[in-house]
Design an enzyme around this catalytic site. Structure first.
Site, PDB file in Angstrom:
ATOM      1  N   CYS A  94      -3.815  25.746  47.823  1.00 23.90           N
ATOM      2  CA  CYS A  94      -2.943  24.574  47.705  1.00 23.90           C
ATOM      3  C   CYS A  94      -3.561  23.509  46.792  1.00 23.90           C
ATOM      4  O   CYS A  94      -4.539  22.853  47.153  1.00 23.90           O
ATOM      5  CB  CYS A  94      -2.690  24.000  49.104  1.00 23.90           C
ATOM      6  SG  CYS A  94      -1.682  22.516  49.102  1.00 23.90           S
ATOM      7  N   ASP A 171     -16.570  38.798  51.028  1.00 23.99           N
ATOM      8  CA  ASP A 171     -17.721  38.769  50.119  1.00 23.99           C
ATOM      9  C   ASP A 171     -19.058  38.574  50.832  1.00 23.99           C
ATOM     10  O   ASP A 171     -20.102  38.852  50.256  1.00 23.99           O
ATOM     11  CB  ASP A 171     -17.550  37.645  49.086  1.00 23.99           C
ATOM     12  CG  ASP A 171     -16.282  37.804  48.261  1.00 23.99           C
ATOM     13  OD1 ASP A 171     -15.854  38.951  48.084  1.00 23.99           O
ATOM     14  OD2 ASP A 171     -15.726  36.786  47.817  1.00 23.99           O
ATOM     15  N   ARG A 206     -19.260  65.455  38.035  1.00 27.18           N
ATOM     16  CA  ARG A 206     -18.932  64.195  37.356  1.00 27.18           C
ATOM     17  C   ARG A 206     -19.832  63.054  37.805  1.00 27.18           C
ATOM     18  O   ARG A 206     -20.427  63.087  38.878  1.00 27.18           O
ATOM     19  CB  ARG A 206     -17.477  63.824  37.644  1.00 27.18           C
ATOM     20  CG  ARG A 206     -16.484  64.585  36.792  1.00 27.18           C
ATOM     21  CD  ARG A 206     -15.072  64.110  37.010  1.00 27.18           C
ATOM     22  NE  ARG A 206     -14.160  64.828  36.130  1.00 27.18           N
ATOM     23  CZ  ARG A 206     -12.935  65.190  36.441  1.00 27.18           C
ATOM     24  NH1 ARG A 206     -12.445  64.901  37.626  1.00 27.18           N
ATOM     25  NH2 ARG A 206     -12.180  65.827  35.584  1.00 27.18           N
ATOM     26  N   MET A 213     -15.628  44.438  44.729  1.00 33.25           N
ATOM     27  CA  MET A 213     -15.434  42.989  44.705  1.00 33.25           C
ATOM     28  C   MET A 213     -16.676  42.260  45.221  1.00 33.25           C
ATOM     29  O   MET A 213     -17.679  42.889  45.558  1.00 33.25           O
ATOM     30  CB  MET A 213     -14.205  42.610  45.533  1.00 33.25           C
ATOM     31  CG  MET A 213     -12.906  43.139  44.957  1.00 33.25           C
ATOM     32  SD  MET A 213     -11.479  42.844  46.026  1.00 33.25           S
ATOM     33  CE  MET A 213     -10.992  41.221  45.509  1.00 33.25           C
ATOM     34  N   ARG A 215     -17.115  38.581  44.006  1.00 32.37           N
ATOM     35  CA  ARG A 215     -17.306  37.390  43.163  1.00 32.37           C
ATOM     36  C   ARG A 215     -18.752  37.351  42.641  1.00 32.37           C
ATOM     37  O   ARG A 215     -19.181  38.260  41.970  1.00 32.37           O
ATOM     38  CB  ARG A 215     -16.967  36.116  43.924  1.00 32.37           C
ATOM     39  CG  ARG A 215     -15.489  35.956  44.241  1.00 32.37           C
ATOM     40  CD  ARG A 215     -15.156  34.539  44.646  1.00 32.37           C
ATOM     41  NE  ARG A 215     -15.957  34.063  45.772  1.00 32.37           N
ATOM     42  CZ  ARG A 215     -15.943  32.814  46.216  1.00 32.37           C
ATOM     43  NH1 ARG A 215     -15.183  31.916  45.626  1.00 32.37           N
ATOM     44  NH2 ARG A 215     -16.674  32.456  47.259  1.00 32.37           N
ATOM     45  N   GLN A 305      -9.949  46.733  49.042  1.00 32.29           N
ATOM     46  CA  GLN A 305     -11.047  46.289  49.918  1.00 32.29           C
ATOM     47  C   GLN A 305     -10.613  45.200  50.900  1.00 32.29           C
ATOM     48  O   GLN A 305     -11.222  45.020  51.943  1.00 32.29           O
ATOM     49  CB  GLN A 305     -12.203  45.771  49.064  1.00 32.29           C
ATOM     50  CG  GLN A 305     -12.841  46.849  48.218  1.00 32.29           C
ATOM     51  CD  GLN A 305     -13.574  46.281  47.007  1.00 32.29           C
ATOM     52  OE1 GLN A 305     -14.745  45.965  47.092  1.00 32.29           O
ATOM     53  NE2 GLN A 305     -12.884  46.142  45.888  1.00 32.29           N
ATOM     54  N   GLY A 574     -21.845  57.686  79.973  1.00 34.53           N
ATOM     55  CA  GLY A 574     -22.619  57.897  81.197  1.00 34.53           C
ATOM     56  C   GLY A 574     -22.317  56.772  82.174  1.00 34.53           C
ATOM     57  O   GLY A 574     -21.160  56.471  82.461  1.00 34.53           O
ATOM     58  N   GLN A 662     -15.604  60.778  70.303  1.00 33.95           N
ATOM     59  CA  GLN A 662     -16.382  59.550  70.147  1.00 33.95           C
ATOM     60  C   GLN A 662     -17.743  59.805  69.514  1.00 33.95           C
ATOM     61  O   GLN A 662     -18.376  58.900  68.987  1.00 33.95           O
ATOM     62  CB  GLN A 662     -16.573  58.884  71.521  1.00 33.95           C
ATOM     63  CG  GLN A 662     -15.274  58.413  72.136  1.00 33.95           C
ATOM     64  CD  GLN A 662     -15.380  58.236  73.647  1.00 33.95           C
ATOM     65  OE1 GLN A 662     -15.775  57.183  74.119  1.00 33.95           O
ATOM     66  NE2 GLN A 662     -15.042  59.264  74.403  1.00 33.95           N
TER      67      GLN A 662
END
Length: 784
Positions: A94, A171, A206, A213, A215, A305, A574, A662
């Site tokens: 904003c 980040d 390859r 990402m 920043r 991400q 357990g 699990q």
């Protein structure tokens, strides 16, 4: 369920929110887990008797005002938010709020609704804006009086604006907290992509360059490189030296010459060289093609991400921080500075907001302070140690032999720990030996030397590639001693659960009879049950929690659009209720039955009545977790039948036993990172102890402090002699006598609308950033 007692009375009296209004907003970029934080603020606020408001679209909604933008929240309005990514109340940048006129409008809109408590979830820009708003508050009210928009009574009544911040950013670039909300989920997205790419890279031989990402912060790039065993990583905090291009190509070529069919290079979006020139994925690709001729592809992950379901870690972190934020707002006074609630180890802390923001803005922060704040330097050192093999001429010559083995049930992350141990050991000049099938393989002679290349690609593998058994050594100490002597083993690293802990104590006892066991021995906890004394967290527990959370999400979704339904889910562990309790917090459970908190038929009846009451309203689904050994009589079948009968006509019931799913699956980024770092630390400790106890041509270590467990305790990784842990252990039920996560159970109950006691004496206290960022062995792994 528990009824209010003296603690809860103190809680209700000293932290009453009656007559107070709290508003919550999300601002700046979105991050997974923001919804969990919003849910926790709303429910905790309503729980203490405050009015809670959503401010939609961040500061824009605060400036625009109106019923749609600033709306009172109800308990039901945050149902089904926990598993959703992004932020359902919206976020926007904003420009208007940056102007004085915009903030004047925002102040008027808040005063109209009597809001003087703000919970802001966002990054450093959002939190800086909130603090400026707070500083200008009294002046803004005076202006509103002069313009005739409010009267003097309103100025007196709403004289102070209280602000608490929570950092929501993928980040992890905010000083003062180990992990920001969204970072762990972003790592999940990155690692999912890397694991998928590695299979196709293997097929076609390859090289893949992945741009992530972050920043100006290289946390995501560095930790994902550590978690997937990338060949090279480029981050803004450490611009590569001149000539890096040639070194990188030599490294890639050497990896291929050892038989690898692929290379992975990870580039942070803000990566630069020593001269400030940007290093992008395309630059790296062109370099590899030009110098090596390798078939190379670039993948830019971008906003993938930010998306997707939040991880279990982020849900728990956000829920804890949301509750802590409300407590901080209720405890604040006119003189209390705006604060940020964050996590250090597994402890909630409060830090002055502007101290944190100013640290982010400092020039030297990137190279120095961030290393301390996020264990950044530790991550970087560990990555270099594991990714870049030294030449034979560069290795120290120790002549020490170290054996590594897995003991107990398999746990995701064990292989990452073994890889780390082997490579750190070789870097220290030791000869490393792998023992197959735990102590059983040890006495049978299943021991062989393991080389650097042998553990390539192990980081992302689930289970135990060495093999693991529950066999204890006591009956076989003579044969194990023979194998120790035959292979001249000078130290032991044991990775495992409660059996590993018992085994280490048996080997310690055997020192009196066999000198072969008079060597340094260390255990690294690895079990999904998280029941090892001396450590708040074990390798594998996070992966198991994510499996439980994902399954619960799907199970709840299966009832979408059908009639009201309650699900009874049985978890492993357990006698330890960690998975049921913390999984319940992450999945939004209504109840979790565990051995550590005894319950009877009256509690079960109370829970059924509570759910029945909720189901008569807007709530459509209920979730109840039960630890497998919580009670021998009140079985999963019994609870299912009880709920089915008592809820007849209001809801129906389904049950599900999660079982060994699990334990399976690829390890989470959290477990890969934790396993890698804790194992590396254990190996450096063994090296130190071997050197200290080397006398007359041999290692001889017979003191208690040479047989230790390395565990996470509150804010630090600590070596503890296993002998000293005996008094902390319930050997009958194979659990620690005291468990930190039991303090999280009231949060689950509060967020499920139960009246329960909640001890606020352990809530975060205001600290200073300078003190908080002193280098220490802290690790985000403790946050659960």
């Amino acid at each position: 369920m528990a009824q209010p007692d003296n603690q809860s009375k103190r809680f209700f009296e000293s932290l009453s929110g009656a007559g107070k209004s709290i508003a919550v907003l999300t601002s700046g970029g979105d991050a997974q887990g923001m919804n969990a934080a919003v849910r926790a603020v709303v429910r905790m606020g309503i729980y203490v008797g405050a009015k809670v408001y959503f401010i939609r679209e961040g500061y824009q909604g605060m400036v625009d005002g109106g019923e749609e933008n600033i709306k009172e929240a109800s308990w039901e309005s945050v149902s089904s938010m926990l598993q959703m990514g992004g932020t359902v109340i919206g976020s926007a940048r904003c420009k208007e709020f940056r102007s004085h006129e915009g903030r004047l409008k925002a102040a008027h809109n808040l005063v109209q609704r009597g809001i003087t408590n703000l919970c802001v979830i966002g990054g450093d820009g959002s939190l800086t804006g909130a603090n400026l708003f707070r500083e200008e508050w009294s002046g803004l009210l005076e202006e509103l009086v002069q313009q005739g928009l409010i009267d003097e009574d309103a100025v007196q009544k709403y004289s102070a604006l209280h602000i608490v911040g929570m950092v929501g950013s993928i980040d992890n670039d905010f000083c003062g907290t180990d992990m920001t909300i969204g970072t762990d989920s972003a790592l999940h997205r990155i690692i999912e992509v890397v694991d998928a790419i590695m299979t196709t890279a293997q097929s076609h031989q390859r090289t893949f360059v992945l741009e992530v990402m972050g920043r100006h912060c290289g946390y995501l790039a560095l930790v994902s490189a550590l978690a997937c065993g990338a060949d090279w990583v480029l981050i803004p905090e450490m611009p590569p030296e001149d000539g890096w291009e040639e070194k990188m190509c030599q490294k890639l070529s050497a990896t291929r010459s050892r038989g690898s069919r692929l290379n992975i290079i990870i580039v942070a979006e803000g990566a630069i060289d020593r001269h400030g020139k940007a290093i992008t994925g395309s630059v790296v690709k062109d370099l590899v093609v030009r110098c090596l001729g390798f078939d190379t592809r670039v993948t830019i992950l971008g906003h993938v991400q930010r998306g997707g379901t939040p991880s279990a870690f982020d849900r728990i972190l956000a829920s804890r921080m949301g509750v802590e934020a409300v407590i901080a707002l209720l405890e604040t006074t006119a003189n209390t500075p705006a604060c940020v609630v964050s996590l250090c180890g597994n402890q909630a802390v409060r830090l002055p907001l502007m101290e944190c923001v100013q640290m982010v803005g400092r020039q030297e922060y990137c190279s120095q302070d961030k290393a301390a704040c996020y264990s950044f330097e530790n991550n970087l050192k560990t990555y270099k140690l594991l990714a870049h093999r030294k030449l034979e001429s560069e290795l120290p010559h120790s002549n020490f032999n170290i054996a590594v083995l897995n003991v107990g049930a398999p746990a995701a992350g064990m292989n990452a720990a073994v890889r780390s141990a082997v490579r750190v050991g070789i870097s220290e000049g030791h000869k490393m030996f792998a023992v197959n099938d735990g102590f059983e393989g040890f006495y049978k002679g299943q021991i062989k030397e393991i080389k650097w290349a042998d553990v390539g690609g192990w980081t992302g593998q689930g289970g135990s590639l060495l093999g693991t058994k529950r066999t204890l050594p006591a009956k076989h100490v003579e044969k194990i001693a023979e194998q120790m002597r035959a292979h001249n083993i000078n130290a032991l690293l044991v990775i495992g659960g409660f059996e590993a802990y018992l085994g280490l104590m048996e080997l310690l006892e055997a020192r009196g009879k066999y000198d072969e066991f008079c060597v340094p021995m260390v255990m690294v906890p690895a079990t999904v049950s998280n029941n090892v004394p001396g450590s708040d967290l074990s390798i594998g527990a996070d992966t198991a929690l994510n499996a439980i959370t994902d399954t619960c999400d799907r199970i709840k979704q299966s009832a979408s659009g059908t009639k009201r339904r309650v699900f009874i889910i049985e978890t492993m562990g357990g006698y330890c209720g960690y998975l049921a309790s913390v999984g319940g917090l992450a999945a939004g459970a209504d109840a979790a039955y565990i051995y550590e908190e005894p319950f009877d038929i009256r509690d079960l009846q109370s829970n059924v009545e509570h759910l029945t009451e909720k189901m008569k309203g807007a709530i459509q689904r209920g979730l109840v977790l039960r630890n497998e050994n919580s009670n021998e009589n009140y079985t999963t079948d019994f609870i299912y039948q009880l709920y089915s009968e008592e809820g007849r006509g209001v809801f129906d019931c389904r049950k599900n036993v999660l079982g060994h799913m699990q334990q399976g699956g690829a390890p989470s980024p959290f477990d890969r990172n934790f396993g890698t770092k804790i194992s590396a630390k254990a190996m450096l400790w063994l090296t130190k102890k071997m050197n200290e106890t080397f006398r007359q041509g041999r290692v001889f270590a017979n003191t208690e402090d040479t047989c230790c467990l390395l565990g996470m305790r509150r804010r630090a990784l600590v070596f503890q002699p296993v002998v000293q842990l005996k008094d902390e252990t319930d050997f009958v039920h194979r659990i620690p006598k005291e468990q930190w996560w039991l303090k999280l159970r009231p949060l689950m109950k509060i967020l499920a609308k139960y009246k329960t006691s909640y001890d606020v004496s352990d809530s975060g206290q205001l600290e200073h950033v300078v003190r908080n960022i002193q280098p220490k062995e802290s690790d985000p792994s403790g946050a659960m």
